[in-house]
Design an enzyme around this catalytic site. Structure first.
Site, PDB file in Angstrom:
ATOM      1  N   CYS A 181       0.837  -1.176   0.199  1.00 57.92           N
ATOM      2  CA  CYS A 181      -0.058   0.038  -0.156  1.00 57.92           C
ATOM      3  C   CYS A 181       1.143   1.119   0.073  1.00 57.92           C
ATOM      4  O   CYS A 181       1.802   1.429   0.991  1.00 57.92           O
ATOM      5  CB  CYS A 181      -0.834   0.073   1.270  1.00 57.92           C
ATOM      6  SG  CYS A 181      -1.925   1.563   1.189  1.00 57.92           S
ATOM      7  N   GLY A 182       0.615   1.850  -1.129  1.00 56.27           N
ATOM      8  CA  GLY A 182       1.608   3.253  -1.218  1.00 56.27           C
ATOM      9  C   GLY A 182       1.248   4.421  -0.266  1.00 56.27           C
ATOM     10  O   GLY A 182       2.326   4.899   0.332  1.00 56.27           O
ATOM     11  N   HIS A 183      -0.062   4.651  -0.198  1.00 56.25           N
ATOM     12  CA  HIS A 183      -0.353   5.722   0.915  1.00 56.25           C
ATOM     13  C   HIS A 183      -0.039   5.336   2.161  1.00 56.25           C
ATOM     14  O   HIS A 183       0.501   6.106   3.112  1.00 56.25           O
ATOM     15  CB  HIS A 183      -1.853   6.223   0.574  1.00 56.25           C
ATOM     16  CG  HIS A 183      -2.883   5.381   1.584  1.00 56.25           C
ATOM     17  ND1 HIS A 183      -3.559   4.533   1.366  1.00 56.25           N
ATOM     18  CD2 HIS A 183      -3.053   6.023   2.842  1.00 56.25           C
ATOM     19  CE1 HIS A 183      -3.934   4.033   2.322  1.00 56.25           C
ATOM     20  NE2 HIS A 183      -3.989   4.855   3.142  1.00 56.25           N
ATOM     21  N   HIS A 185      -8.603  -3.801  -7.595  1.00 55.49           N
ATOM     22  CA  HIS A 185      -8.804  -2.268  -7.920  1.00 55.49           C
ATOM     23  C   HIS A 185      -9.163  -1.932  -9.150  1.00 55.49           C
ATOM     24  O   HIS A 185      -8.654  -2.447 -10.244  1.00 55.49           O
ATOM     25  CB  HIS A 185      -7.291  -1.729  -7.408  1.00 55.49           C
ATOM     26  CG  HIS A 185      -6.970  -1.832  -6.030  1.00 55.49           C
ATOM     27  ND1 HIS A 185      -6.407  -3.216  -5.682  1.00 55.49           N
ATOM     28  CD2 HIS A 185      -6.962  -1.174  -5.033  1.00 55.49           C
ATOM     29  CE1 HIS A 185      -6.174  -3.179  -4.264  1.00 55.49           C
ATOM     30  NE2 HIS A 185      -6.246  -1.976  -4.080  1.00 55.49           N
ATOM     31  N   CYS A 199      -3.303   6.878  -4.911  1.00 58.46           N
ATOM     32  CA  CYS A 199      -3.318   5.595  -4.735  1.00 58.46           C
ATOM     33  C   CYS A 199      -1.639   5.456  -5.034  1.00 58.46           C
ATOM     34  O   CYS A 199      -1.529   5.229  -6.416  1.00 58.46           O
ATOM     35  CB  CYS A 199      -4.048   4.726  -5.576  1.00 58.46           C
ATOM     36  SG  CYS A 199      -4.009   3.073  -5.207  1.00 58.46           S
ATOM     37  N   GLY A 200      -0.750   4.848  -4.036  1.00 56.17           N
ATOM     38  CA  GLY A 200       0.697   4.676  -4.533  1.00 56.17           C
ATOM     39  C   GLY A 200       0.813   3.221  -5.373  1.00 56.17           C
ATOM     40  O   GLY A 200       1.664   3.308  -6.464  1.00 56.17           O
ATOM     41  N   THR A 201       0.201   2.320  -5.131  1.00 54.68           N
ATOM     42  CA  THR A 201       0.275   0.950  -5.871  1.00 54.68           C
ATOM     43  C   THR A 201      -0.423   1.351  -7.333  1.00 54.68           C
ATOM     44  O   THR A 201      -0.015   0.851  -8.180  1.00 54.68           O
ATOM     45  CB  THR A 201      -0.459  -0.333  -5.009  1.00 54.68           C
ATOM     46  OG1 THR A 201      -1.625   0.104  -4.610  1.00 54.68           O
ATOM     47  CG2 THR A 201       0.446  -0.512  -3.851  1.00 54.68           C
ATOM     48  N   ASP A 216     -10.119   5.213  -3.044  1.00 53.52           N
ATOM     49  CA  ASP A 216      -8.963   5.944  -2.557  1.00 53.52           C
ATOM     50  C   ASP A 216      -9.299   7.275  -2.591  1.00 53.52           C
ATOM     51  O   ASP A 216      -9.466   8.038  -3.668  1.00 53.52           O
ATOM     52  CB  ASP A 216      -7.805   5.530  -3.309  1.00 53.52           C
ATOM     53  CG  ASP A 216      -6.466   5.430  -2.485  1.00 53.52           C
ATOM     54  OD1 ASP A 216      -6.459   6.554  -1.699  1.00 53.52           O
ATOM     55  OD2 ASP A 216      -5.528   4.746  -2.614  1.00 53.52           O
TER      56      ASP A 216
HETATM   57  O1  PYC Z   1      -2.005   3.921  -1.876  1.00 53.46           O
HETATM   58  O2  PYC Z   1      -1.412   1.900  -2.608  1.00 53.46           O
HETATM   59  C1  PYC Z   1      -2.158   2.635  -2.221  1.00 53.46           C
HETATM   60  C2  PYC Z   1      -3.585   2.096  -1.625  1.00 53.46           C
HETATM   61  C3  PYC Z   1      -3.978   1.006  -1.926  1.00 53.46           C
HETATM   62  C4  PYC Z   1      -5.455   0.897  -1.626  1.00 53.46           C
HETATM   63  C5  PYC Z   1      -5.673   1.961  -0.848  1.00 53.46           C
HETATM   64  N1  PYC Z   1      -4.412   2.977  -1.008  1.00 53.46           N
END
Ligand code: PYC
Length: 313
Positions: free
Chosen positions: A90-92, A209, A239-241, A235
């Site tokens: 999870c990026g965030h 997603h 979303c980082g990923t 999100d």
């Molecule tokens: O930021 O990767 C992310 C992420 C995945 C689900 C919610 N945020």
């Protein structure tokens, strides 16, 4: 009356909340992160729902269980979880975790090597408070896949960025917070169509997603997005990923050069800056964003509370 207590620090990254568990959680067994995540799911899934779902949380929360690493190649480990289950990465959440460690005075000065079920990532916080993370190798799996829904046909790419995404570049909807219910309905229909169509990740993983893109609205951004997360949430951050998956897809399509900076904005207008580099033929995305601590609390799970482990279906 006796009660279990779990200590957490809450933060948000571009509007998306992260709840980092820092104490009170049982030690997980396993010599790999996959084994530890399985132990979590098998023995302590009630703690996942109790920590992130109502009445202590809501569908939008992402939890992060901080732990010891299973290898000397990492400084710490983390398992991310949400209303629906467990995330590979999870990026965030990583940005929120790094800000939390900084807040606690527990962040190493050099970059932090974090072990996740998806692999080891590195993260660094600069003096201004921005966190840059180098993600796991990301890739475009399927290009230009069309699915049919009651809202029309949608063509997109299936790509991996630590989780699986369906990336829809061209679509008719304005990406506005006030239209969130309609966007949730449409993206859930796309996710269902992927599922019924047997369209999966490389090893049969569910594409959980869905990411819609439109023209940006914030100065400096290249694109705006709406990201449906597993379960019943979208999100609030870019979303980082999801941004990693998109950068890998754009690079593979010849639409992004190595090292080129790309600014992704979310439906709330918050921004992540990203780029890719190619290492031994693999696409490694870097994501930069900012988190802020919002709370510090001890969650209490009292005996006799019929909703002790959250409101679950
Ligand atoms: O930021 O990767 C992310 C992420 C995945 C689900 C919610 N945020």
């Amino acid at each position: 009356m006796s009660a279990l207590t779990i200590s957490v620090i809450d933060s948000h990254t571009g509007g998306e909340p992260t709840r980092v568990v820092i104490g009170g959680f049982p030690v997980l067994d396993g010599s790999t992160m996959t084994e530890r995540r399985s132990h979590f799911a098998r023995a302590f899934d009630h703690l996942r729902t109790g920590i992130v779902k109502e009445p202590r949380g809501s569908d939008v929360w992402v939890g992060a269980l901080l732990g010891e690493p299973t290898t000397p190649a990492a400084d710490a480990s983390v398992i991310f979880f949400n209303d629906a289950g467990y995330l590979g990465m999870c990026g965030h959440g990583t940005i929120g975790l790094v800000e939390t460690l900084h807040y606690l005075g527990r962040l190493p000065v050099a970059s932090l090597r974090l072990e996740t079920p998806a692999g080891i990532i590195t993260a660094h916080r600069d003096e201004e408070g921005s966190v840059e993370l180098e993600n796991v190798a990301s890739y475009l799996h399927l290009r230009d896949v069309t699915v049919s829904t009651e809202f029309g046909e949608f063509t997109g790419d299936v790509a991996y960025g630590g989780n699986w995404f369906f990336l829809v570049y061209e679509q008719p909807f304005a990406l506005l917070v006030r239209d969130q219910e309609r966007l949730m309905t449409v993206t859930k229909a796309i996710r269902a169509a992927l599922f019924t169509g047997g369209i999966t990740g490389r090893q049969g993983e569910m594409i959980d997603h869905v990411e819609l893109f439109s023209a940006p609205q914030t100065t400096g951004s290249d694109s705006r997005n709406f990201v449906l997360c597993p379960g019943n949430a979208y999100d609030r951050s870019p979303c980082g990923t999801g941004t990693s998956a998109k950068l890998a897809a754009l690079y593979s399509r010849g639409e992004l050069a190595e090292g080129e900076v790309y600014m992704q904005e979310s439906i709330t207008g918050s921004q992540f800056e990203g780029s890719v580099r190619v290492v031994n033929g693999e696409i490694i995305p870097t994501i930069r964003g900012r988190a802020f601590v919002t709370g510090e609390s001890k969650l209490v799970f009292q005996d006799g509370d019929p909703l002790r482990w959250g409101i679950t279906e």
